[in-house]
Design a protein around this motif. Structure first.
Motif, PDB file in Angstrom:
ATOM      1  N   ALA A 128       0.835  -1.203   0.000  1.00 30.86           N
ATOM      2  CA  ALA A 128       0.000   0.000   0.000  1.00 30.86           C
ATOM      3  C   ALA A 128       0.866   1.248   0.000  1.00 30.86           C
ATOM      4  O   ALA A 128       1.911   1.304   0.628  1.00 30.86           O
ATOM      5  N   ILE A 129       0.413   2.218  -0.742  1.00 27.09           N
ATOM      6  CA  ILE A 129       1.143   3.475  -0.787  1.00 27.09           C
ATOM      7  C   ILE A 129       0.701   4.296   0.418  1.00 27.09           C
ATOM      8  O   ILE A 129      -0.350   4.903   0.417  1.00 27.09           O
ATOM      9  N   GLU A 130       1.505   4.256   1.430  1.00 23.67           N
ATOM     10  CA  GLU A 130       1.072   4.891   2.666  1.00 23.67           C
ATOM     11  C   GLU A 130       1.368   6.388   2.718  1.00 23.67           C
ATOM     12  O   GLU A 130       0.723   7.128   3.425  1.00 23.67           O
ATOM     13  N   LYS A 131       2.370   6.763   1.990  1.00 25.05           N
ATOM     14  CA  LYS A 131       2.789   8.158   2.129  1.00 25.05           C
ATOM     15  C   LYS A 131       2.303   9.048   0.993  1.00 25.05           C
ATOM     16  O   LYS A 131       2.640  10.223   0.938  1.00 25.05           O
ATOM     17  N   LEU A 132       1.554   8.485   0.104  1.00 26.25           N
ATOM     18  CA  LEU A 132       0.960   9.314  -0.930  1.00 26.25           C
ATOM     19  C   LEU A 132      -0.524   9.488  -0.615  1.00 26.25           C
ATOM     20  O   LEU A 132      -1.184   8.565  -0.181  1.00 26.25           O
TER      21      LEU A 132
ATOM     22  N   GLU B 210       7.198   8.162  -3.681  1.00 26.32           N
ATOM     23  CA  GLU B 210       7.161   8.262  -2.228  1.00 26.32           C
ATOM     24  C   GLU B 210       8.577   8.422  -1.672  1.00 26.32           C
ATOM     25  O   GLU B 210       8.840   9.244  -0.801  1.00 26.32           O
ATOM     26  N   LYS B 211       9.493   7.658  -2.233  1.00 27.27           N
ATOM     27  CA  LYS B 211      10.877   7.745  -1.755  1.00 27.27           C
ATOM     28  C   LYS B 211      11.523   9.071  -2.131  1.00 27.27           C
ATOM     29  O   LYS B 211      12.313   9.630  -1.377  1.00 27.27           O
ATOM     30  N   THR B 231       2.209  13.607  -3.041  1.00 34.24           N
ATOM     31  CA  THR B 231       2.982  13.485  -1.810  1.00 34.24           C
ATOM     32  C   THR B 231       2.471  14.556  -0.839  1.00 34.24           C
ATOM     33  O   THR B 231       2.003  15.615  -1.265  1.00 34.24           O
ATOM     34  N   PRO B 232       2.539  14.266   0.451  1.00 32.95           N
ATOM     35  CA  PRO B 232       1.975  15.206   1.439  1.00 32.95           C
ATOM     36  C   PRO B 232       2.591  16.607   1.351  1.00 32.95           C
ATOM     37  O   PRO B 232       1.937  17.590   1.647  1.00 32.95           O
TER      38      PRO B 232
END
Lengths: 171, 238
Positions: A128-132, B210-211, B231-232
C-alpha cells in the motif's frame, strides 16, 4: 517591476524526452553502444561471457557500479571486442536486471535483459502506498497560473497552431 | 520537432537589457539544439551515432550530458537509459538540462528572478512565488493541480501526448499504469528524469515517488484509471 515575456518557437533537442527511458542496459554496456563505441568504462568492465554463464555476477548487495566514473565519460578510443558480454546484475526494489550484449565487428549488435523469475520478483502489486495521498482527479481552469507543466507537445498540429498564435501575437 | 519556450524576466532593468538577456537564452537553446539534435545529421549526437565523434573529441557539454545520463541510469535503477537499443539518444536529459543551464545564465547575468517554461520543464526562480498549473491529463484546457513554487523546478512526463512510448524495462511493454507524473524540487534536470523514470516504472512508480519525497522532490501523479496521488508535501497553491 518590469516584465518582459518572449515566446520562442524553436527546435529544442530535448523534445523527445519520452524516448529517454527505455530498455535498460547495465552501466557497463552503456558506453559501448555503437556511437560511443570507443569508450571502455573504467569502473566495471563487462567480462566476456565464455562458454558458460560465468560472466554473470549477481550482486546480492545491489551495489551499483562505483560512483565517480560515468561510463559514457570514460575517454579512451578503441574498438570493442567481439563476443557476448554480460553485465553485472543491478539490483533495484524488486529484483535484479542483468543485460547481455553481443558485439560483432566492434559494435553492439544485440542486447538482451533478464529479470528475476522467482522470489522477490513475484511482487506485482506494490505494498500500500502509505505516504501518498489519493484523491479524485480535479479539473480547474488554469487562467491564474504563470504557466502549465504538461507532457511535451510535439505534434505538427501543435506546431502549426503555435506558429499561428505567434504570428497573431506579432501581428 | 518544435518546442515552445517562454521566458519571463522580473527585473527592474531597461527593456533593451531584458531583450538582450532573452536573446542570450535563445542563443543558448539554439546552440543546444544544434549540438544535441537527433534529427539534424550534422549535430554532435548524430556524428557520435555514426562513429565519427568520440567522447574525447566532442564538446564538453556533450561529455557532461553523457556522464549525467550514466549517473541517472544508476540513480533510477536502469529506468532512465540514453542508450536504448544501443543507440545514443540523450534527449530525455537534454531539455531539462538546457533549461536549467539557461536559468543559471540568467542568474549569472544578474537576473535571479525569472521563469522559463519549455514543454513540461519549468524553472521558476527567484524570491517570489510562481504559480504553475499541472495539465489535466485528459483535458488540455484544464489543470489538475495548481502549484505555488519558489525557486524550484517543475517537470511533467505523461503518456497522453505520445501514447505509450515509455517502455517499462521490466516488462518490455509500454508503461500504462501512470498517465502523468509531475515532480517538483530544487533541480530541474533531476525532476525531469525522475518524472520520466517513475512513469516507466508502472505501479512501482508510486513507491518511487514516495521515496523521492525524502530527497526533497514532491510529486503528483495520475493513474490511467483516473486516480490522483500526491505526496503530502506537494506545494499546492491556495
Amino acid at each position: 517591476m518590469r516584465r518582459s515575456t518572449a515566446a520562442v518557437f524553436g527546435t529544442l533537442a530535448g523534445v523527445g524526452m519520452i524516448f529517454g527511458v527505455r530498455m535498460a542496459a547495465p552501466t557497463q554496456i552503456v558506453p559501448v553502444a555503437e556511437d560511443a563505441a570507443a569508450e571502455a568504462p573504467a569502473d566495471a568492465p563487462a567480462e566476456p561471457d565464455q562458454d558458460d554463464a560465468g560472466g554473470a555476477q549477481p550482486d546480492d548487495e545491489g551495489d551499483a557500479p562505483a560512483d565517480g566514473d560515468a561510463p559514457a565519460d570514460g575517454g579512451g578510443a578503441g574498438g570493442l571486442t567481439d563476443g557476448e558480454f554480460r553485465g553485472t546484475g543491478s539490483k533495484y526494489a524488486y529484483g535484479t536486471i542483468q543485460v547481455t550484449i553481443t558485439v560483432e565487428d566492434g559494435k553492439v549488435s544485440a542486447a538482451d535483459a533478464t529479470y528475476p523469475t522467482g522470489g522477490d520478483s513475484a511482487t506485482i502489486n506494490p505494498p500500500a502506498i502509505e505516504k501518498l495521498n489519493e484523491s479524485a482527479l480535479t479539473a480547474e481552469s488554469g487562467d491564474d497560473v504563470d504557466a502549465v507543466s504538461g507532457a511535451t507537445l510535439t505534434t505538427e498540429a501543435y506546431r502549426k497552431s503555435l506558429q499561428a498564435a505567434l504570428d497573431k501575437a506579432a501581428g | 520537432m518544435g518546442t515552445a519556450v517562454s521566458i519571463e524576466l522580473a527585473a527592474d532593468r531597461p527593456a533593451p537589457e531584458l531583450r538582450a538577456l532573452i536573446g542570450d537564452v535563445c542563443g543558448w537553446l539554439h546552440e543546444v539544439d544544434a549540438r544535441f539534435s537527433t534529427y539534424k545529421q550534422d549535430s554532435e549526437v548524430s556524428r557520435m551515432r555514426r562513429g565519427e565523434l568520440t567522447s574525447t573529441g566532442c564538446h564538453p557539454d556533450l561529455r557532461h550530458v553523457l556522464g549525467a545520463c550514466a549517473d541517472l541510469w544508476r540513480a533510477t535503477d536502469g529506468y532512465f537509459d540514453a542508450y536504448y537499443g544501443g543507440v545514443l539518444d540523450p534527449s530525455g536529459y537534454v531539455k531539462g538540462w538546457a533549461v536549467a543551464e539557461a536559468s543559471q545564465r540568467l542568474v549569472d547575468a544578474g537576473c535571479p528572478t525569472h521563469f522559463i517554461s519549455a514543454g513540461g520543464d519549468i524553472a521558476a526562480r527567484g524570491d517570489r512565488v510562481w504559480r504553475v498549473g499541472v495539465r489535466h491529463p485528459w483535458d488540455e484546457t484544464k489543470v489538475a493541480w495548481k502549484l505555488a513554487v519558489r525557486d524550484a523546478a517543475v517537470a511533467t512526463s505523461g503518456t497522453y501526448e505520445r501514447g505509450g512510448h515509455v517502455i517499462n524495462p521490466r516488462t518490455g511493454k509500454p508503461a500504462r499504469f501512470l498517465r502523468s507524473v509531475t515532480v517538483t524540487g530544487p533541480d530541474l534536470t533531476l525532476a525531469d528524469a525522475y518524472a520520466t523514470a517513475a512513469l516507466a516504472m508502472d505501479r512501482d512508480g508510486l513507491r518511487y515517488l514516495e521515496k523521492l519525497a525524502t530527497d526533497g522532490y514532491e510529486s503528483a501523479a495520475v493513474t490511467e484509471d483516473g486516480r490522483a496521488f500526491t505526496t503530502p508535501g506537494l506545494p499546492v497553491a491556495t
